[in-house]
Design a protein around this motif. Structure first.
Motif, short mmCIF file in Angstrom:
data_model
loop_
_atom_site.label_atom_id
_atom_site.label_comp_id
_atom_site.label_asym_id
_atom_site.label_seq_id
_atom_site.Cartn_x
_atom_site.Cartn_y
_atom_site.Cartn_z
N UNK A 37 0.83 -1.21 0.00
CA UNK A 37 0.00 0.00 0.00
C UNK A 37 0.86 1.25 0.00
N UNK A 38 1.90 1.26 0.84
CA UNK A 38 2.76 2.44 0.92
C UNK A 38 3.51 2.66 -0.39
N UNK A 39 4.01 1.56 -1.00
CA UNK A 39 4.71 1.71 -2.29
C UNK A 39 3.77 2.24 -3.36
N UNK A 40 2.51 1.77 -3.32
CA UNK A 40 1.53 2.22 -4.31
C UNK A 40 1.23 3.71 -4.14
N UNK A 41 1.12 4.15 -2.89
CA UNK A 41 0.85 5.57 -2.64
C UNK A 41 2.00 6.43 -3.15
N UNK A 42 3.23 6.00 -2.87
CA UNK A 42 4.40 6.76 -3.34
C UNK A 42 4.43 6.80 -4.87
N UNK A 43 4.12 5.64 -5.49
CA UNK A 43 4.14 5.58 -6.96
C UNK A 43 3.08 6.51 -7.55
N UNK B 107 -9.18 -3.98 -0.71
CA UNK B 107 -8.46 -3.70 0.54
C UNK B 107 -7.27 -2.79 0.27
N UNK B 108 -6.56 -3.02 -0.83
CA UNK B 108 -5.41 -2.17 -1.14
C UNK B 108 -5.82 -0.73 -1.38
N UNK B 109 -6.87 -0.55 -2.18
CA UNK B 109 -7.29 0.82 -2.49
C UNK B 109 -7.85 1.54 -1.27
N UNK B 110 -8.56 0.80 -0.40
CA UNK B 110 -9.01 1.41 0.86
C UNK B 110 -7.82 1.75 1.74
N UNK B 111 -6.80 0.89 1.72
CA UNK B 111 -5.59 1.18 2.49
C UNK B 111 -4.90 2.44 1.98
N UNK B 112 -4.84 2.58 0.62
CA UNK B 112 -4.25 3.79 0.06
C UNK B 112 -5.03 5.03 0.50
N UNK B 113 -6.36 4.91 0.47
CA UNK B 113 -7.18 6.04 0.93
C UNK B 113 -6.91 6.35 2.39
N UNK C 227 -3.65 8.29 2.77
CA UNK C 227 -3.82 9.70 2.38
C UNK C 227 -4.62 10.46 3.43
N UNK C 228 -5.60 9.79 4.04
CA UNK C 228 -6.39 10.45 5.09
C UNK C 228 -5.51 10.74 6.30
N UNK C 229 -4.64 9.81 6.68
CA UNK C 229 -3.76 10.03 7.82
C UNK C 229 -2.83 11.21 7.56
N UNK D 24 -3.79 17.81 -4.65
CA UNK D 24 -5.12 18.41 -4.47
C UNK D 24 -5.94 17.61 -3.46
N UNK D 25 -5.81 16.30 -3.50
CA UNK D 25 -6.55 15.44 -2.59
C UNK D 25 -6.13 15.70 -1.14
N UNK D 26 -4.83 15.64 -0.89
CA UNK D 26 -4.32 15.83 0.48
C UNK D 26 -4.59 17.25 0.97
N UNK D 27 -4.38 18.24 0.11
CA UNK D 27 -4.61 19.63 0.51
C UNK D 27 -6.08 19.88 0.85
N UNK D 28 -6.98 19.36 -0.01
CA UNK D 28 -8.40 19.54 0.25
C UNK D 28 -8.84 18.86 1.53
N UNK D 29 -8.40 17.60 1.73
CA UNK D 29 -8.77 16.89 2.95
C UNK D 29 -8.14 17.55 4.18
N UNK D 30 -6.89 17.97 4.07
CA UNK D 30 -6.24 18.62 5.20
C UNK D 30 -6.94 19.91 5.58
N UNK D 31 -7.33 20.69 4.58
CA UNK D 31 -8.04 21.94 4.87
C UNK D 31 -9.40 21.65 5.50
N UNK D 32 -10.12 20.67 4.97
CA UNK D 32 -11.42 20.32 5.54
C UNK D 32 -11.31 19.85 6.97
#
Length: 824
Positions: A5-11, A344-350, A353-355, A22-30
């Motif tokens: 999951x971590x390798x996929x997020x980095x990739x 499970x992998x894609x939920x883990x990636x999400x 990013x949420x963390x 944009x995803x992280x910035x939007x979620x972080x701001x919210x």
């Protein structure tokens, strides 16, 4: 699975940095906005909650319903009722009276003003607050006892080890020596005590003997708090208070202590737990701690909506990005990966990013909280005992909200269909509709908040600048002159008039932001029968009209040369004078049913003791909260020839100098005659500021929320436009080959990109209209909900949205057809 999951997020961050950022910035701001507003809402809901055993403490409120006036509720009550309450209700464990007062401490030749209370020795039996020094059992036993808060002790002495020391205090012009018997540790959280209990002293025996609020029903000068044995006792006592008033307050009409034959018809009491007073007090007089529950809840709703917008933004961007990973999914399924593993992998990636977004949101909260607290004027801070559990709950909730749909879409791709296609899948019409719906919902919420922000800002500005019935510019108002010596009152008035720059000065007994204490019932023999109206009374002197400049609607103002213009006094009553000339306001004209202000002239309204002939009618003057209706008022004249004023308030009109210079001159002239009483001349607007400051502060929060909502919505629109631009290169190339111009392409693309925003405007306007209509209904004077406010918000949203997507629009419109078609 976690390393994968971590390798996929980095990739993905390397391959598609724009979408991930944009995803992280939007979620972080919210998340950051949600945490900030959640802390503010928690602060409001925890008001008084840190007072020990607060669930058993209640405040008594007084209700008065007099003829011709709207019912009123006041936090200040008569102290005359307290002994009877103790006798009739054994559920009362103990009670305490609090008289708010300003105490000026003289130390090292300097005066420092503190907010405090004159109270009873039973204070600590009701409010079980700890003392850092001293013994609460006898801290208020001696008549000269003074208890300082920890903050006050540090301010005056730089230490809390001050028990036994003496200080000189000036209370309303009377200087006395007090012995410090304790240092109080005030509650850590927000409470009325934390703000106002800087010094505690004893209620003096002279006050109890001489002040009417201790001796009569219906006269008030402070608050009464009870500690009950059980919480259930509160409802039981409330249910029996009407009978209590009927038994205890009844008496003949000529009894100066009683409230008439049937007091329960016009006088009432109610108990309110301290845990509820913060929101209840918005409609209560003589208290300034109230907050509008609907507004506070709306602030919390904005936080939730900001979080929802961020999650919708994540869904939008993730679902748009999902089509770019279709072939990856197809290949992995071909090599044996199951749909469950991919989900499970894609939920883990999400989740990852949420963390990361939660950490960013926490950093934003820590960074912005001091600024927001300063903006609100409240001592709100980041409490990690609250924030960390909230974040712990937000991560799984946001992971599910933002990741479930994209993970379902990604894990559901069929390998054969994807690998057989010559182009990347677009996600289909349903996916495109979902993305447009999410963008429309985001902007609808943002526009709704923007409209509410504009309305609140306009209403607050309207109230601050509205015509109050007198000329505010060039007017300064001082403190009460606490003396009944007519010679001292004359000397003070002459001294103020002699100050350079003063054009007029006069005394009155009411002032901006003054409690309405002087009320009497007047009768008028109308053609349809006897009418009774409760009138707010005032007495004014020469120079008052020139100082305040009220608008005269009919008749005349008082003339010192006319003997009957002189108002009621003990001497005039003894001399047999029964008829006096008076001026009433427009509300009194309406209450008595006069056809017009002119029709009221020469009419006689009367009480049992006096007859009042109406010689003039003025427009309504507003001295109290804009949420409360103006009261019918009657004004008498006092020329300071036979009788003094009751604690008169000076009003001074000036010209030719600045406000600060004039205030200093007036304060200097005041000190020369009354060194023990502060003059504190300030503008009328400053005295009324507390009525507007709460709405102004919360309006700033709405602005903060509106800005955050717009930014999050624009991030989603930008991401969607970027995805759409990448997918429509071939289409635009064909259109330009067939003769479409760059201008036509721009209009087409802007129309497509802005269509969800237009829909959002149509959705937001009716919702905002209903919400603001309900909020404005609480004000006696309010702005109209004109279309200009809604058009302004919608036009701003469209302009911001257009600026957000203009870059992608121009790049697509300028693309060369040959390169676009060749690339495809």
């Amino acid at each position: 699975m976690l390393p994968t999951i971590l390798r996929s997020v980095v990739r993905q961050a390397r391959r598609h940095p724009l979408y991930v950022a944009l995803n992280v910035l939007g979620l972080g701001l919210g998340i950051g906005v949600f945490l900030i507003l959640a802390l503010l809402v928690r602060y409001e809901y925890s008001y008084n909650a840190t007072i020990p055993d607060v669930a058993h403490i209640v405040r008594i409120d007084e209700h008065v319903t007099e003829p011709g006036t709207a019912p009123s509720e006041s936090a200040d009550t008569t102290f005359h009722a307290l002994p009877f309450l103790r006798q009739d209700f054994p559920q009362i464990h103990d009670a305490v009276r609090l008289v708010g007062t300003t105490l000026r401490v003289t130390r090292d030749g300097h005066d420092t003003a503190f907010d405090g209370y004159a109270t009873d020795p039973s204070f600590f039996n009701v409010f079980a607050l700890p003392l850092l020094n001293g013994n609460s059992a006898d801290a208020l036993a001696r008549p000269d006892a003074a208890i300082l808060s920890q903050r006050t002790a540090m301010t005056l002495f730089g230490s809390v080890d001050v028990v036994g020391r003496t200080i000189e205090m000036n209370r309303a012009g009377t200087k006395s020596l007090y012995t410090i018997t304790g240092v109080l540790k005030l509650p850590d959280g927000p409470s009325f005590l934390r703000d106002d209990a800087e010094i505690l002293i004893r209620i003096s025996p002279q006050e109890e003997k001489n002040r009417s609020c201790f001796l009569r029903w219906g006269s008030s000068c402070g608050e009464t708090y009870l500690r009950v044995n059980q919480q259930a006792d509160i409802a039981d006592i409330n249910g029996r208070l009407r009978d209590f008033v009927a038994r205890r307050a009844a008496g003949p009409d000529n009894d100066p202590i009683a409230w008439g034959a049937n007091p329960e018809k016009t006088l009432g009491f109610s108990l309110h737990p301290l845990t509820t007073t913060r929101f209840h007090d918005m409609g209560v007089q003589d208290i300034e701690d109230g907050a509008d529950r609907n507004v506070v809840n709306s602030i919390g709703l904005i936080g939730l909506l900001a979080l929802g917008l961020a999650c919708a933004n994540a869904i939008n961007l993730a679902s748009a990005r999902a089509v770019l990973r279709a072939r990856e999914v197809a290949v992995r399924k071909t090599l044996g990966a199951s749909r469950q593993q991919l989900f499970v992998q894609f939920m883990g990636e999400a989740c990852v990013l949420i963390v990361v977004s939660a950490i960013l949101g926490l950093a934003l909260c820590e960074l912005l909280m001091p600024e927001v607290a300063s903006l609100m004027g409240e001592a709100v801070r980041v409490d990690y005992r609250f924030v960390l559990p909230v974040l712990g709950g937000l991560v799984p909730v946001c992971t599910f909200a933002a990741g479930f749909y994209p993970a379902t879409v990604l894990s559901g791709y069929r390998p054969a269909a994807v690998l057989a296609a010559t182009r990347m899948p677009s996600g289909g019409r349903n996916a495109a509709r979902l993305r447009n719906v999410l963008v429309a919902a985001q902007f609808a919420i943002a526009i709704c908040i923007v409209i509410c922000t504009l309305v609140i800002s306009r209403q607050t500005a309207f109230l601050r600048n509205a015509d109050q019935g007198y000329a505010k510019s060039g007017l300064l108002i001082g403190n009460q002159l606490r003396t009944e010596d007519i010679a001292r009152q004359r000397r003070m008035l002459d001294a103020l008039r002699a100050v350079p720059g003063v054009t007029a000065a006069g005394f009155g007994e009411l002032e901006p932001h003054a409690p309405s204490l002087h009320n009497s019932t007047y009768s008028w023999a109308s053609p349809h029968g006897m009418l009774e109206v409760q009138l707010l009374g005032d007495r004014v002197g020469a120079g008052y009209f020139e100082a305040y400049r009220p608008r005269l609607l009919a008749g005349r103002w008082f003339d010192p040369a006319r003997g009957q213009d002189e108002g009621v006094s003990k001497a005039s009553i003894k001399a047999g004078v029964t008829t006096y000339n008076v001026v009433i306001n427009a509300k009194a004209v309406a209450a008595f049913g006069f056809a017009s202000p002119a029709d009221a002239l020469d009419k006689i309204v009367s009480t049992e003791e006096v007859k009042a002939r109406i010689v003039g009618v003025t427009d309504d003057i507003r001295f109290l909260s804009p949420r409360d209706p103006v009261k019918p008022q009657i004004t008498y004249f006092n020329a300071l020839t036979a009788a003094p004023f009751d604690d008169p308030i000076p009003a001074v009109r000036y010209a030719g100098v600045t406000r600060a210079v004039m205030a200093e001159r007036l304060n200097r002239a005041w000190r020369a005659l009354e060194p023990d009483q502060p003059g504190d001349f300030v503008a009328a607007d400053d005295r009324m500021a507390t009525y507007y400051s709460g709405d102004e502060k919360r309006g700033r929060l709405f602005s903060f929320g509106a800005a955050a909502a717009l930014v999050i919505a624009c991030l989603g629109l930008y991401g969607l436009a970027s995805f759409s631009a990448a997918r429509r290169v071939h289409e635009i190339g064909i259109r330009k080959t067939l003769g479409a111009t760059g201008r036509q392409i721009i209009v087409l693309l802007l129309g497509d990109f802005l269509r969800p925003v237009v829909i959002a405007c149509l959705l937001a306007c009716p919702v905002a209209w209903m919400a603001m209509r309900a909020w404005l209904s609480a004000f006696d004077e309010r702005i109209p909900l004109t279309s200009s406010l809604f058009l302004m918000a919608c036009a701003s949203a469209l302009l911001i949205a257009a600026c957000t997507v203009i870059g992608q629009t121009l790049s697509l419109a300028r693309a060369e057809p040959a390169r676009a078609l060749r690339a495809e």
